[in-house]
Design an enzyme around this catalytic site. Structure first.
Site, PDB file in Angstrom:
ATOM      1  N   SER A 145      26.271  40.901  -0.112  1.00 62.01           N
ATOM      2  CA  SER A 145      25.790  41.701   1.007  1.00 62.01           C
ATOM      3  C   SER A 145      24.415  42.242   0.642  1.00 62.01           C
ATOM      4  O   SER A 145      24.274  42.961  -0.353  1.00 62.01           O
ATOM      5  CB  SER A 145      26.787  42.843   1.253  1.00 62.01           C
ATOM      6  N   LYS A 171      24.983  37.641   3.262  1.00 61.13           N
ATOM      7  CA  LYS A 171      25.172  38.525   4.428  1.00 61.13           C
ATOM      8  C   LYS A 171      24.003  39.491   4.462  1.00 61.13           C
ATOM      9  O   LYS A 171      23.738  40.188   3.481  1.00 61.13           O
ATOM     10  CB  LYS A 171      26.505  39.272   4.272  1.00 61.13           C
ATOM     11  N   LYS A 173      22.289  42.784   6.092  1.00 57.60           N
ATOM     12  CA  LYS A 173      22.497  43.983   6.900  1.00 57.60           C
ATOM     13  C   LYS A 173      21.420  44.008   7.965  1.00 57.60           C
ATOM     14  O   LYS A 173      20.240  43.721   7.687  1.00 57.60           O
ATOM     15  CB  LYS A 173      22.388  45.228   6.000  1.00 57.60           C
ATOM     16  N   ASP A 199      25.534  41.815   9.370  1.00 57.67           N
ATOM     17  CA  ASP A 199      26.424  42.974   9.531  1.00 57.67           C
ATOM     18  C   ASP A 199      25.620  44.138  10.086  1.00 57.67           C
ATOM     19  O   ASP A 199      24.669  44.606   9.455  1.00 57.67           O
ATOM     20  CB  ASP A 199      27.033  43.342   8.169  1.00 57.67           C
ATOM     21  N   GLU A 224      28.966  40.737  12.225  1.00 56.39           N
ATOM     22  CA  GLU A 224      29.982  41.721  11.848  1.00 56.39           C
ATOM     23  C   GLU A 224      29.696  43.073  12.497  1.00 56.39           C
ATOM     24  O   GLU A 224      28.583  43.588  12.421  1.00 56.39           O
ATOM     25  CB  GLU A 224      29.965  41.840  10.310  1.00 56.39           C
ATOM     26  N   ASP A 249      34.892  44.823  11.321  1.00 54.67           N
ATOM     27  CA  ASP A 249      35.092  45.522  10.054  1.00 54.67           C
ATOM     28  C   ASP A 249      35.643  46.908  10.410  1.00 54.67           C
ATOM     29  O   ASP A 249      36.876  47.109  10.465  1.00 54.67           O
ATOM     30  CB  ASP A 249      33.747  45.583   9.298  1.00 54.67           C
ATOM     31  N   LYS A 273      39.319  44.972   4.512  1.00 55.45           N
ATOM     32  CA  LYS A 273      39.030  45.924   3.434  1.00 55.45           C
ATOM     33  C   LYS A 273      40.290  46.749   3.223  1.00 55.45           C
ATOM     34  O   LYS A 273      40.692  47.510   4.111  1.00 55.45           O
ATOM     35  CB  LYS A 273      37.883  46.855   3.806  1.00 55.45           C
ATOM     36  N   GLY A 301      33.873  44.471   0.964  1.00 55.45           N
ATOM     37  CA  GLY A 301      33.674  45.271  -0.240  1.00 55.45           C
ATOM     38  C   GLY A 301      33.119  46.633   0.117  1.00 55.45           C
ATOM     39  O   GLY A 301      32.608  46.836   1.222  1.00 55.45           O
TER      40      GLY A 301
HETATM   41  O1  OSB Z   1      30.004  47.164   6.132  1.00 56.74           O
HETATM   42  O2  OSB Z   1      30.706  45.790   4.712  1.00 56.74           O
HETATM   43  C1  OSB Z   1      30.187  46.871   4.979  1.00 56.74           C
HETATM   44  C2  OSB Z   1      29.208  48.640   1.772  1.00 56.74           C
HETATM   45  C3  OSB Z   1      29.536  49.941   2.081  1.00 56.74           C
HETATM   46  C4  OSB Z   1      30.027  50.228   3.325  1.00 56.74           C
HETATM   47  C5  OSB Z   1      30.192  49.210   4.257  1.00 56.74           C
HETATM   48  C6  OSB Z   1      29.885  47.909   3.938  1.00 56.74           C
HETATM   49  C7  OSB Z   1      29.344  47.624   2.689  1.00 56.74           C
HETATM   50  C8  OSB Z   1      28.886  46.312   2.284  1.00 56.74           C
HETATM   51  C9  OSB Z   1      28.838  46.030   0.808  1.00 56.74           C
HETATM   52  O3  OSB Z   1      28.481  45.481   3.043  1.00 56.74           O
HETATM   53  C10 OSB Z   1      29.889  45.094   0.385  1.00 56.74           C
HETATM   54  C11 OSB Z   1      30.032  45.019  -1.118  1.00 56.74           C
HETATM   55  O4  OSB Z   1      30.696  45.886  -1.719  1.00 56.74           O
HETATM   56  O5  OSB Z   1      29.519  44.080  -1.703  1.00 56.74           O
HETATM   57 MG    MG Z   2      30.749  45.637   7.338  1.00 54.76          MG
END
Ligand code: OSB
Ligand code: MG
Length: 378
Positions: A145, A171, A173, A199, A224, A249, A273, A301
Protein backbone atom coordinates in the site's frame (compact mmCIF):
# COMPACT_ATOMS: atom_id res chain seq x y z
CA UNK A 1 -9.01 -21.69 29.69
CA UNK A 2 -9.04 -19.63 32.84
CA UNK A 3 -7.43 -16.20 32.54
CA UNK A 4 -5.06 -15.28 35.31
CA UNK A 5 -4.21 -11.84 34.01
CA UNK A 6 -4.43 -9.60 30.99
CA UNK A 7 -1.54 -7.25 30.37
CA UNK A 8 -2.15 -4.16 28.27
CA UNK A 9 0.77 -2.32 26.69
CA UNK A 10 0.97 0.66 24.42
CA UNK A 11 3.97 0.44 22.14
CA UNK A 12 5.32 3.27 20.00
CA UNK A 13 7.46 2.22 17.04
CA UNK A 14 9.32 4.43 14.59
CA UNK A 15 8.05 4.24 10.99
CA UNK A 16 10.63 4.28 8.19
CA UNK A 17 8.72 7.04 6.42
CA UNK A 18 5.46 8.92 6.99
CA UNK A 19 2.34 7.14 5.69
CA UNK A 20 -0.17 9.59 4.18
CA UNK A 21 -3.76 8.67 3.35
CA UNK A 22 -6.89 10.67 2.55
CA UNK A 23 -7.64 10.82 6.29
CA UNK A 24 -4.26 11.82 7.71
CA UNK A 25 -0.56 11.14 8.04
CA UNK A 26 1.13 8.72 10.42
CA UNK A 27 4.75 9.20 11.42
CA UNK A 28 4.87 6.70 14.27
CA UNK A 29 3.07 3.41 14.88
CA UNK A 30 1.13 3.36 18.13
CA UNK A 31 -0.43 0.03 19.06
CA UNK A 32 -2.19 -1.53 21.98
CA UNK A 33 -0.83 -5.03 22.66
CA UNK A 34 -2.70 -7.55 24.78
CA UNK A 35 -0.93 -10.37 26.57
CA UNK A 36 -3.10 -12.98 28.31
CA UNK A 37 -1.83 -15.57 30.76
CA UNK A 38 -3.78 -18.43 32.21
CA UNK A 39 -4.13 -22.14 32.31
CA UNK A 40 -6.21 -24.79 30.66
CA UNK A 41 -6.86 -28.44 31.13
CA UNK A 42 -4.42 -30.58 29.19
CA UNK A 43 -5.13 -33.95 27.55
CA UNK A 44 -4.34 -35.78 30.80
CA UNK A 45 -6.62 -33.57 32.89
CA UNK A 46 -3.66 -31.70 34.36
CA UNK A 47 -3.55 -27.88 34.23
CA UNK A 48 -1.21 -26.43 31.64
CA UNK A 49 0.07 -22.86 31.90
CA UNK A 50 -0.16 -20.85 28.69
CA UNK A 51 0.00 -17.33 27.36
CA UNK A 52 -0.75 -15.49 24.14
CA UNK A 53 -0.41 -12.19 22.32
CA UNK A 54 -2.97 -10.00 20.65
CA UNK A 55 -2.51 -6.80 18.69
CA UNK A 56 -5.21 -4.16 18.48
CA UNK A 57 -5.27 -2.37 15.12
CA UNK A 58 -7.04 0.76 16.39
CA UNK A 59 -5.02 3.81 15.43
CA UNK A 60 -4.04 6.60 17.78
CA UNK A 61 -6.78 8.88 16.42
CA UNK A 62 -10.33 7.97 15.30
CA UNK A 63 -9.79 8.91 11.64
CA UNK A 64 -9.99 5.55 9.85
CA UNK A 65 -12.66 4.16 12.17
CA UNK A 66 -14.42 5.27 15.35
CA UNK A 67 -11.98 3.26 17.46
CA UNK A 68 -8.71 4.66 18.79
CA UNK A 69 -5.96 3.43 21.09
CA UNK A 70 -6.98 5.16 24.32
CA UNK A 71 -10.61 4.10 23.80
CA UNK A 72 -9.52 0.51 23.19
CA UNK A 73 -7.54 0.54 26.43
CA UNK A 74 -10.49 1.87 28.36
CA UNK A 75 -13.12 -0.48 26.95
CA UNK A 76 -10.82 -3.47 27.43
CA UNK A 77 -10.05 -2.56 31.02
CA UNK A 78 -13.55 -1.54 32.10
CA UNK A 79 -15.85 -3.76 30.04
CA UNK A 80 -14.11 -6.59 28.18
CA UNK A 81 -11.65 -7.92 30.76
CA UNK A 82 -14.24 -8.12 33.58
CA UNK A 83 -16.54 -10.23 31.38
CA UNK A 84 -13.74 -12.65 30.57
CA UNK A 85 -12.60 -12.92 34.19
CA UNK A 86 -16.19 -13.53 35.25
CA UNK A 87 -16.42 -16.47 32.84
CA UNK A 88 -13.85 -18.36 34.91
CA UNK A 89 -12.82 -21.62 33.33
CA UNK A 90 -15.16 -21.22 30.37
CA UNK A 91 -13.02 -18.88 28.27
CA UNK A 92 -12.17 -20.25 24.83
CA UNK A 93 -11.30 -18.32 21.69
CA UNK A 94 -14.64 -19.38 20.18
CA UNK A 95 -16.49 -18.08 23.22
CA UNK A 96 -14.76 -14.70 23.47
CA UNK A 97 -17.14 -13.22 20.86
CA UNK A 98 -20.32 -14.42 22.59
CA UNK A 99 -18.99 -13.44 26.04
CA UNK A 100 -18.33 -9.90 24.81
CA UNK A 101 -21.41 -9.56 22.61
CA UNK A 102 -23.23 -7.41 25.18
CA UNK A 103 -20.70 -4.64 24.58
CA UNK A 104 -21.74 -2.82 21.42
CA UNK A 105 -19.08 -2.18 18.80
CA UNK A 106 -15.40 -1.88 19.80
CA UNK A 107 -14.55 -4.65 17.39
CA UNK A 108 -10.85 -3.85 17.21
CA UNK A 109 -10.53 -4.09 20.99
CA UNK A 110 -12.51 -7.34 21.05
CA UNK A 111 -10.41 -8.73 18.20
CA UNK A 112 -7.18 -8.13 20.10
CA UNK A 113 -8.44 -9.98 23.17
CA UNK A 114 -9.72 -12.88 21.07
CA UNK A 115 -6.41 -13.04 19.20
CA UNK A 116 -4.50 -13.32 22.49
CA UNK A 117 -6.77 -16.11 23.78
CA UNK A 118 -6.54 -17.92 20.45
CA UNK A 119 -2.74 -17.67 20.49
CA UNK A 120 -2.64 -18.97 24.06
CA UNK A 121 -4.88 -21.95 23.27
CA UNK A 122 -3.06 -22.89 20.09
CA UNK A 123 0.34 -22.62 21.77
CA UNK A 124 -0.83 -24.95 24.52
CA UNK A 125 -2.06 -27.43 21.88
CA UNK A 126 0.96 -26.97 19.61
CA UNK A 127 -1.20 -25.96 16.62
CA UNK A 128 -0.21 -23.17 14.18
CA UNK A 129 -2.86 -20.48 13.61
CA UNK A 130 -2.77 -21.10 9.85
CA UNK A 131 -3.63 -24.77 10.32
CA UNK A 132 -6.39 -23.88 12.80
CA UNK A 133 -7.97 -21.41 10.36
CA UNK A 134 -7.82 -23.83 7.41
CA UNK A 135 -4.89 -22.47 5.42
CA UNK A 136 -4.05 -24.14 2.13
CA UNK A 137 -0.78 -22.31 1.33
CA UNK A 138 2.58 -21.98 3.07
CA UNK A 139 3.32 -18.54 1.62
CA UNK A 140 1.17 -15.65 0.43
CA UNK A 141 1.68 -13.19 -2.44
CA UNK A 142 2.58 -9.78 -1.13
CA UNK A 143 1.16 -6.44 -2.21
CA UNK A 144 2.10 -3.02 -0.92
CA UNK A 145 0.00 0.00 0.00
CA UNK A 146 1.66 3.19 -1.22
CA UNK A 147 0.85 6.40 0.62
CA UNK A 148 0.10 9.76 -0.98
CA UNK A 149 3.40 11.35 -2.04
CA UNK A 150 4.41 15.01 -2.33
CA UNK A 151 4.69 14.75 -6.14
CA UNK A 152 4.25 12.32 -9.04
CA UNK A 153 8.03 11.92 -9.65
CA UNK A 154 8.46 10.99 -5.97
CA UNK A 155 5.59 8.51 -6.27
CA UNK A 156 7.25 6.87 -9.29
CA UNK A 157 10.51 6.52 -7.32
CA UNK A 158 8.73 4.95 -4.35
CA UNK A 159 6.79 2.50 -6.55
CA UNK A 160 9.97 1.61 -8.47
CA UNK A 161 11.64 0.75 -5.16
CA UNK A 162 8.82 -1.59 -4.16
CA UNK A 163 8.75 -3.29 -7.55
CA UNK A 164 12.52 -3.81 -7.33
CA UNK A 165 11.96 -5.50 -3.98
CA UNK A 166 9.52 -7.87 -5.67
CA UNK A 167 6.05 -6.80 -4.51
CA UNK A 168 3.53 -8.37 -6.85
CA UNK A 169 0.79 -5.75 -6.59
CA UNK A 170 0.69 -2.00 -6.02
CA UNK A 171 -2.11 -0.19 -4.21
CA UNK A 172 -2.09 3.59 -4.48
CA UNK A 173 -3.82 5.71 -1.89
CA UNK A 174 -5.99 8.33 -3.58
CA UNK A 175 -7.75 11.47 -2.33
CA UNK A 176 -9.38 14.53 -3.88
CA UNK A 177 -6.60 16.19 -5.89
CA UNK A 178 -4.54 12.94 -6.08
CA UNK A 179 -6.41 10.66 -8.46
CA UNK A 180 -5.91 10.65 -12.22
CA UNK A 181 -2.44 12.08 -12.56
CA UNK A 182 -0.64 9.73 -10.16
CA UNK A 183 -2.53 6.59 -11.18
CA UNK A 184 -2.07 7.29 -14.89
CA UNK A 185 1.63 7.99 -14.36
CA UNK A 186 2.15 4.62 -12.67
CA UNK A 187 0.13 2.78 -15.32
CA UNK A 188 2.04 4.46 -18.15
CA UNK A 189 5.45 3.82 -16.62
CA UNK A 190 4.93 0.09 -15.94
CA UNK A 191 2.31 -0.85 -18.50
CA UNK A 192 -0.83 -2.96 -18.46
CA UNK A 193 0.66 -6.04 -16.76
CA UNK A 194 1.21 -4.31 -13.43
CA UNK A 195 -1.39 -5.40 -10.87
CA UNK A 196 -2.62 -1.98 -9.76
CA UNK A 197 -5.47 -0.85 -7.51
CA UNK A 198 -6.45 2.26 -5.56
CA UNK A 199 -7.83 3.01 -2.09
CA UNK A 200 -9.78 6.20 -1.33
CA UNK A 201 -10.50 5.57 2.37
CA UNK A 202 -14.00 7.03 2.02
CA UNK A 203 -12.80 10.37 0.62
CA UNK A 204 -15.41 10.78 -2.13
CA UNK A 205 -19.16 11.17 -2.61
CA UNK A 206 -21.47 10.07 -5.37
CA UNK A 207 -21.01 13.53 -6.88
CA UNK A 208 -17.45 12.44 -7.74
CA UNK A 209 -18.70 9.57 -9.93
CA UNK A 210 -17.67 11.30 -13.19
CA UNK A 211 -14.11 11.66 -11.90
CA UNK A 212 -13.97 8.06 -10.68
CA UNK A 213 -15.37 6.83 -14.02
CA UNK A 214 -12.23 8.18 -15.65
CA UNK A 215 -10.26 5.54 -13.71
CA UNK A 216 -12.07 2.87 -15.77
CA UNK A 217 -9.67 3.31 -18.67
CA UNK A 218 -6.65 2.58 -16.43
CA UNK A 219 -7.34 -1.14 -16.00
CA UNK A 220 -7.40 -1.23 -12.20
CA UNK A 221 -8.01 -4.45 -10.27
CA UNK A 222 -10.41 -2.54 -8.03
CA UNK A 223 -11.24 0.71 -6.30
CA UNK A 224 -11.34 0.36 -2.52
CA UNK A 225 -13.84 2.20 -0.29
CA UNK A 226 -14.55 5.23 -2.46
CA UNK A 227 -17.47 6.42 -0.30
CA UNK A 228 -18.33 6.73 3.38
CA UNK A 229 -18.38 3.77 5.76
CA UNK A 230 -22.18 3.78 6.12
CA UNK A 231 -22.92 4.41 2.42
CA UNK A 232 -23.71 0.84 1.29
CA UNK A 233 -26.58 1.85 -0.97
CA UNK A 234 -24.56 4.61 -2.58
CA UNK A 235 -21.63 2.22 -3.09
CA UNK A 236 -24.06 -0.03 -4.97
CA UNK A 237 -25.17 2.90 -7.06
CA UNK A 238 -21.58 3.89 -7.81
CA UNK A 239 -20.67 0.28 -8.62
CA UNK A 240 -23.31 0.32 -11.36
CA UNK A 241 -21.66 3.43 -12.85
CA UNK A 242 -18.11 1.99 -12.90
CA UNK A 243 -16.43 -0.80 -14.81
CA UNK A 244 -13.70 -0.93 -12.15
CA UNK A 245 -14.84 -3.39 -9.44
CA UNK A 246 -15.76 -1.72 -6.13
CA UNK A 247 -14.04 -3.26 -3.09
CA UNK A 248 -15.16 -2.44 0.44
CA UNK A 249 -12.92 -2.00 3.46
CA UNK A 250 -14.34 0.34 6.16
CA UNK A 251 -17.97 -0.65 5.44
CA UNK A 252 -17.47 -4.35 6.13
CA UNK A 253 -17.59 -4.55 9.93
CA UNK A 254 -18.94 -8.13 10.17
CA UNK A 255 -19.86 -11.19 8.13
CA UNK A 256 -23.44 -9.87 8.14
CA UNK A 257 -22.31 -6.55 6.69
CA UNK A 258 -20.37 -8.50 4.06
CA UNK A 259 -23.50 -10.46 3.14
CA UNK A 260 -25.55 -7.24 2.96
CA UNK A 261 -22.96 -5.52 0.78
CA UNK A 262 -22.81 -8.46 -1.61
CA UNK A 263 -26.61 -8.70 -1.80
CA UNK A 264 -26.90 -4.98 -2.54
CA UNK A 265 -24.25 -5.12 -5.25
CA UNK A 266 -22.06 -2.74 -3.23
CA UNK A 267 -18.97 -4.98 -3.29
CA UNK A 268 -17.51 -7.25 -5.94
CA UNK A 269 -14.39 -7.66 -3.82
CA UNK A 270 -13.83 -7.47 -0.04
CA UNK A 271 -10.77 -6.36 1.90
CA UNK A 272 -10.80 -8.54 5.03
CA UNK A 273 -9.24 -6.94 8.10
CA UNK A 274 -9.63 -9.08 11.21
CA UNK A 275 -9.55 -6.13 13.61
CA UNK A 276 -12.27 -4.29 11.71
CA UNK A 277 -14.67 -7.27 11.89
CA UNK A 278 -13.99 -8.24 15.52
CA UNK A 279 -11.38 -10.95 15.16
CA UNK A 280 -9.80 -13.72 13.11
CA UNK A 281 -12.77 -16.06 13.64
CA UNK A 282 -15.24 -13.50 12.25
CA UNK A 283 -12.72 -12.74 9.48
CA UNK A 284 -12.92 -16.40 8.49
CA UNK A 285 -16.72 -16.08 8.40
CA UNK A 286 -16.40 -13.05 6.10
CA UNK A 287 -14.18 -15.21 3.89
CA UNK A 288 -16.77 -18.00 3.95
CA UNK A 289 -19.66 -15.65 3.04
CA UNK A 290 -17.64 -14.17 0.19
CA UNK A 291 -16.58 -17.56 -1.17
CA UNK A 292 -20.18 -18.81 -1.03
CA UNK A 293 -21.19 -15.81 -3.15
CA UNK A 294 -18.31 -15.96 -5.62
CA UNK A 295 -16.81 -12.74 -4.28
CA UNK A 296 -13.00 -12.43 -4.12
CA UNK A 297 -11.33 -11.45 -0.86
CA UNK A 298 -7.86 -10.29 0.09
CA UNK A 299 -6.25 -9.56 3.42
CA UNK A 300 -5.87 -5.92 4.36
CA UNK A 301 -3.37 -4.42 6.75
CA UNK A 302 -3.18 -1.79 9.48
CA UNK A 303 0.59 -1.30 9.71
CA UNK A 304 0.71 -4.28 12.05
CA UNK A 305 3.77 -5.24 14.04
CA UNK A 306 5.09 -8.75 13.45
CA UNK A 307 2.36 -10.11 15.74
CA UNK A 308 -0.55 -8.98 13.59
CA UNK A 309 1.47 -9.57 10.43
CA UNK A 310 1.97 -13.22 11.43
CA UNK A 311 -1.75 -13.71 11.95
CA UNK A 312 -2.63 -11.89 8.72
CA UNK A 313 -0.27 -14.13 6.76
CA UNK A 314 -2.04 -17.16 8.26
CA UNK A 315 -5.48 -15.80 7.33
CA UNK A 316 -4.36 -14.85 3.81
CA UNK A 317 -3.42 -18.51 3.26
CA UNK A 318 -7.12 -19.53 3.23
CA UNK A 319 -8.44 -20.70 -0.14
CA UNK A 320 -10.73 -17.74 -0.87
CA UNK A 321 -7.93 -15.18 -0.62
CA UNK A 322 -7.38 -15.11 -4.35
CA UNK A 323 -5.96 -11.59 -4.66
CA UNK A 324 -2.61 -10.41 -3.23
CA UNK A 325 -3.12 -8.71 0.13
CA UNK A 326 -1.53 -5.82 1.99
CA UNK A 327 0.60 -8.38 3.81
CA UNK A 328 3.95 -6.84 3.09
CA UNK A 329 7.38 -7.44 4.60
CA UNK A 330 8.18 -5.87 7.98
CA UNK A 331 10.59 -3.55 6.16
CA UNK A 332 7.67 -1.87 4.37
CA UNK A 333 7.06 0.10 7.58
CA UNK A 334 9.82 -0.78 10.03
CA UNK A 335 13.59 -0.66 10.13
CA UNK A 336 13.27 -3.14 12.99
CA UNK A 337 10.09 -5.11 13.72
CA UNK A 338 8.90 -6.05 17.20
CA UNK A 339 9.20 -9.76 16.29
CA UNK A 340 11.58 -11.56 13.98
CA UNK A 341 11.05 -9.78 10.69
CA UNK A 342 8.79 -10.91 7.87
CA UNK A 343 10.79 -10.83 4.67
CA UNK A 344 9.86 -10.80 1.02
CA UNK A 345 10.97 -13.87 -0.91
CA UNK A 346 10.11 -13.95 -4.59
CA UNK A 347 7.23 -11.53 -3.91
CA UNK A 348 5.80 -13.70 -1.13
CA UNK A 349 5.69 -13.72 2.66
CA UNK A 350 6.02 -17.09 4.43
CA UNK A 351 3.17 -18.24 6.66
CA UNK A 352 4.54 -18.94 10.16
CA UNK A 353 4.69 -22.62 11.07
CA UNK A 354 5.15 -22.49 14.86
CA UNK A 355 2.31 -22.96 17.38
CA UNK A 356 -0.18 -20.09 17.68
CA UNK A 357 1.06 -16.95 15.96
CA UNK A 358 4.46 -18.57 15.55
CA UNK A 359 6.22 -15.36 16.57
CA UNK A 360 6.65 -13.36 19.77
CA UNK A 361 7.97 -9.93 20.66
CA UNK A 362 11.71 -9.54 21.10
CA UNK A 363 11.90 -8.78 24.86
CA UNK A 364 14.43 -5.93 24.61
CA UNK A 365 12.50 -4.18 21.82
CA UNK A 366 9.22 -4.65 23.62
CA UNK A 367 10.70 -3.02 26.71
CA UNK A 368 12.23 -0.20 24.70
CA UNK A 369 9.06 0.66 22.80
CA UNK A 370 6.51 0.23 25.60
CA UNK A 371 5.26 3.66 26.65
CA UNK A 372 2.54 2.48 29.05
CA UNK A 373 1.60 -0.80 30.70
CA UNK A 374 -1.07 -2.14 33.04
CA UNK A 375 -1.80 -5.63 34.28
CA UNK A 376 -5.46 -6.51 34.85
CA UNK A 377 -6.45 -9.39 37.09
CA UNK A 378 -9.75 -10.84 38.37
O1 OSB B 1 -7.35 1.52 4.19
O2 OSB B 1 -6.25 -0.25 3.94
C1 OSB B 1 -6.40 0.84 4.49
C2 OSB B 1 -3.47 1.52 6.79
C3 OSB B 1 -4.11 2.10 7.86
C4 OSB B 1 -5.46 2.29 7.81
C5 OSB B 1 -6.17 1.90 6.68
C6 OSB B 1 -5.53 1.31 5.62
C7 OSB B 1 -4.15 1.15 5.66
C8 OSB B 1 -3.36 0.64 4.56
C9 OSB B 1 -2.03 0.03 4.89
O3 OSB B 1 -3.68 0.73 3.41
C10 OSB B 1 -2.03 -1.43 4.75
C11 OSB B 1 -0.79 -2.07 5.35
O4 OSB B 1 -0.75 -2.29 6.57
O5 OSB B 1 0.11 -2.40 4.60
MG1 MG C 1 -8.49 0.49 2.79
Amino acid sequence: MRLRDIELRIVRMPLRSPFRTSFGVETEKVALLVRVRGDLRGPGGDRVETGGWGECVAMEEPLYSAEYVAGAVQVTRDFLAPRLFAAGDAVTAERVGPLLAGVVGHRMAKAAVEMAVLDAELRARGVPLAEHLGAVRDRVPSGVSVGIQPSVPELLDVVAGYLDEGYVRIKLKIAPGWVLEPVRAVRERWGDDLLLQVDANAAFTLADAPLLQRLDELGLLLIEQPLAEDDLVQHAELARMLRTPVCLDESVVSARAAADAIRLGAARVINVKPGRVGGYLEARRVHDVAVANGVAVWCGGMLETGLGRAANAALAALPGFTLPGDVSASSRFYETDLTRPFVLEDGHVAVPTGPGLGVEPVPELLAEWTSWRQVLSP
